[in-house]
Design an enzyme around this catalytic site. Structure first.
Site, PDB file in Angstrom:
ATOM      1  N   LYS A  53      25.743  31.693  35.536  1.00 30.86           N
ATOM      2  CA  LYS A  53      25.957  30.933  36.853  1.00 30.86           C
ATOM      3  C   LYS A  53      26.332  29.542  35.825  1.00 30.86           C
ATOM      4  CE  LYS A  53      23.104  32.456  40.649  1.00 30.86           C
ATOM      5  NZ  LYS A  53      23.761  32.527  41.243  1.00 30.86           N
TER       6      LYS A  53
ATOM      7  N   ARG B 115      21.983  43.107  44.472  1.00 35.78           N
ATOM      8  CA  ARG B 115      22.532  44.627  45.168  1.00 35.78           C
ATOM      9  C   ARG B 115      21.657  45.413  44.850  1.00 35.78           C
ATOM     10  NH1 ARG B 115      27.962  42.577  45.733  1.00 35.78           N
ATOM     11  NH2 ARG B 115      27.189  40.764  46.179  1.00 35.78           N
TER      12      ARG B 115
HETATM   13  N1  BES Z   1      21.159  34.958  44.245  1.00 34.16           N
HETATM   14  C1  BES Z   1      22.894  34.815  44.417  1.00 34.16           C
HETATM   15  C2  BES Z   1      23.028  34.651  45.836  1.00 34.16           C
HETATM   16  C3  BES Z   1      23.079  33.186  46.461  1.00 34.16           C
HETATM   17  C4  BES Z   1      23.751  31.788  46.354  1.00 34.16           C
HETATM   18  C5  BES Z   1      21.685  32.782  47.182  1.00 34.16           C
HETATM   19  C6  BES Z   1      23.652  31.243  46.997  1.00 34.16           C
HETATM   20  C7  BES Z   1      21.631  31.884  47.711  1.00 34.16           C
HETATM   21  C8  BES Z   1      22.531  30.800  47.258  1.00 34.16           C
HETATM   22  C9  BES Z   1      23.646  36.101  43.957  1.00 34.16           C
HETATM   23  O1  BES Z   1      22.467  36.780  43.352  1.00 34.16           O
HETATM   24  C10 BES Z   1      24.615  36.196  43.920  1.00 34.16           C
HETATM   25  O2  BES Z   1      24.853  34.810  42.776  1.00 34.16           O
HETATM   26  N2  BES Z   1      25.288  36.425  44.341  1.00 34.16           N
HETATM   27  C11 BES Z   1      26.833  36.622  43.117  1.00 34.16           C
HETATM   28  C12 BES Z   1      27.805  37.367  44.436  1.00 34.16           C
HETATM   29  C13 BES Z   1      29.170  38.073  43.606  1.00 34.16           C
HETATM   30  C14 BES Z   1      28.913  37.722  41.961  1.00 34.16           C
HETATM   31  C15 BES Z   1      29.570  38.784  43.659  1.00 34.16           C
HETATM   32  C16 BES Z   1      27.921  35.158  44.598  1.00 34.16           C
HETATM   33  O3  BES Z   1      27.106  35.312  45.244  1.00 34.16           O
HETATM   34  O4  BES Z   1      28.145  34.208  44.196  1.00 34.16           O
HETATM   35 ZN    ZN Z   2      22.937  36.648  41.163  1.00 36.49          ZN
END
Ligand code: BES
Ligand code: ZN
Ligand code: ZN
Length: 483
Positions: free
Chosen positions: A257, A331
């Site tokens: 991230k 997931r």
């Molecule tokens: N934990 C994050 C989602 C999230 C984002 C929670 C902001 C709370 C606030 C999750 O694991 C994630 O990073 N998801 C990605 C998925 C993508 C790579 C398909 C996302 O939402 O960007």
């Molecule tokens: Zn994530």
């Protein structure tokens, strides 16, 4: 804080401060007495007005509605907390059901009073201890003492479950490891006679072939834990299983991230934390259901042994998963936990997760996304959860979005092939792991938006909000009432 109700008229109760909710913006009601001061202060009933000399505080209440009552109570608490006010008296305000109205007010006071000050040198001590209601009611209703007391009791349990969840989510990732979550769950089980807890380590996960869950954990120095809490009252009527995403930290993994997005990812354990809060609340409410909380606890980190984009994982259910982004890790953990959960034959299966940023983009920071295959079940959940004040919106699956998680190399891809519809494609991914016999019994709740807030809103402080706890407890309570 202690809550009580008395037959005495408002004017006869002894207290440091009298609280009046301003419902009518014309400022005309028998409880409203300070017209002179209003003129002087140019008060229109839109803000909090504290009149120390008359010993009264006026707090706006937009309308007689459960969530407005919560907000007004929290506002009151914030306005008086730093004063030397030990007791507060107010009339009764009923918004529909009497019990629910008191419950909502108590929730508002207690949620509003929450603080996470563990890491502050100076811990504030607040004076307010007693909140005394008069049975004198705003619209002249005859208030039943027993309903008020039931409302107090339920409000305290539900607020305490929510605040418990906030503590879990707010705790820092260095301290709150999967092992720590396991200890917390065991602790809960020790405190309630109907609760039991099983903790499983990486050896169990290997034996169970939970390779998707294990992959996420690979680069973490903290071993994973599968936590299984069970609340089993005598003569339970239904089995409800909650599955919670318990990412004690989500760095994104090798699909790292950006710095700004990583911050707050201690809150990626909010689904698991909510499931624990729900179990705690259910045990205190003596709900007549067998309730399980199955938590997948791990970190998602980077390192030479990290799982990679391009990997293919064989999940517990046998479905193979192409990893296209290691940040879509929740997931993967849930896939294996949901597979495990179905071995216990739930009548209702609910997973809770801070699953996608897309859900936050789509619905805003205040609303959870509700998904699943059973229209009736989703609508029933929404209706029964409504009085909790937690906002949620049903997001519909469709076959076009289902196309987007097809993989050329495996049974399913862990990301959608389009930039759009990410909350739903994540839900559809989970659906791949729901067996036919449970398709109609499953609800997915994406709580990524409301679980954690960087600024205070309503009765929520900055930080964790305990999202998921109230809406699910209200749902369970409403279901219990129908038995
Ligand atoms: N934990 C994050 C989602 C999230 C984002 C929670 C902001 C709370 C606030 C999750 O694991 C994630 O990073 N998801 C990605 C998925 C993508 C790579 C398909 C996302 O939402 O960007
Ligand atoms: Zn994530
Ligand atoms: Zn995550």
């Amino acid at each position: 804080m202690r809550f009580q109700i008395t037959n005495k008229k408002l004017s006869e109760i002894k207290a440091d401060l009298e609280l009046i909710f301003v419902v009518d913006k014309n400022l005309k009601h028998k409880f409203i007495k300070d017209e002179k001061a209003f003129k002087f202060a140019n008060y229109k009933g839109e803000s909090v007005l504290l009149l120390l000399e008359s010993g009264r505080i006026y707090v706006p209440l937009n309308k007689l509605d459960y969530d407005e009552l919560r907000i007004a109570a929290a506002k009151t608490y914030n306005a008086v907390k730093s004063l030397n006010v030990k007791s507060l008296k107010l009339a009764s305000y009923v918004a529909g059901c009497q019990k629910m109205s008191f419950q909502a007010l108590i929730e508002g006071f207690l949620l509003g009073a929450y603080e996470f000050n563990k890491y502050k040198e100076k811990k504030e001590k607040y004076a307010l201890k007693d909140v005394i209601f008069s049975r004198e009611e705003f619209s002249g209703e005859d208030v039943r003492e027993n309903d008020a007391k039931d409302g107090f009791a339920h409000g305290e349990i539900i607020a305490s479950a929510t605040n418990f969840t906030k503590d879990v989510v707010n705790e820092i990732p260095e301290i709150y490891t999967p092992q720590k979550m396991a200890e917390e769950a065991q602790n809960l089980a020790k405190n309630y006679p109907n609760l039991s807890c099983k903790i499983y380590d990486e050896k169990f996960l290997e034996k169970e072939k939970m390779n998707a869950f294990l992959a996420v954990n690979k680069a973490s120095v903290h071993p994973p834990r599968l936590i299984h809490l069970i609340y089993k009252p005598k003569g339970a009527k239904k089995r409800v299983i909650f599955v919670g995403k318990g990412l004690t930290y989500d760095s994104g993994g090798l699909s790292l991230k950006p710095a700004d997005f990583m911050l707050t990812m201690k809150a990626d354990k909010s689904g698991a934390a909510a499931a624990m809060g729900i179990i705690k609340g259910a045990a205190e409410l003596n709900l007549p259901f067998e309730i399980h909380a199955i938590l997948g606890a791990t970190e998602n980190m980077i390192g030479g042994n990290a799982y990679k984009p391009d990997d293919v994982l064989i999940s517990r259910s046998g479905v193979s998963i192409e990893v296209r982004n290691t940040d879509a890790e929740g997931r993967l953990v849930l896939a294996d936990c949901l597979s495990y959960a179905q071995d216990f034959k739930p009548d209702i299966l609910i997973d809770m997760a801070t699953l996608t940023g897309a859900c936050v983009v789509g619905l805003g920071e205040y609303t959870s996304g509700i998904m699943g295959n059973n229209e009736e079940l989703k609508a029933e959940f929404k209706a029964k959860a409504a009085k909790s004040g937690e906002l949620n919106t049903i997001l519909e699956f469709n076959p076009h979005l289902r196309e987007l998680i097809k993989s050329q190399i495996a049974d399913v891809s862990n990301t959608g092939s389009s930039r759009y519809g990410g909350a739903i494609t994540a839900g559809l991914f989970l659906d791949k792991f729901i067996k036919d016999e449970f398709k109609d019994k499953w609800i997915h709740q994406d709580i990524a938006g409301p679980a954690y807030t960087e600024k205070a809103w309503g009765y929520n402080q900055a930080g964790a909000t305990g999202a998921g706890v109230r809406m699910n407890l209200y749902y369970l309570c409403a279901m219990a009432k129908e038995l």
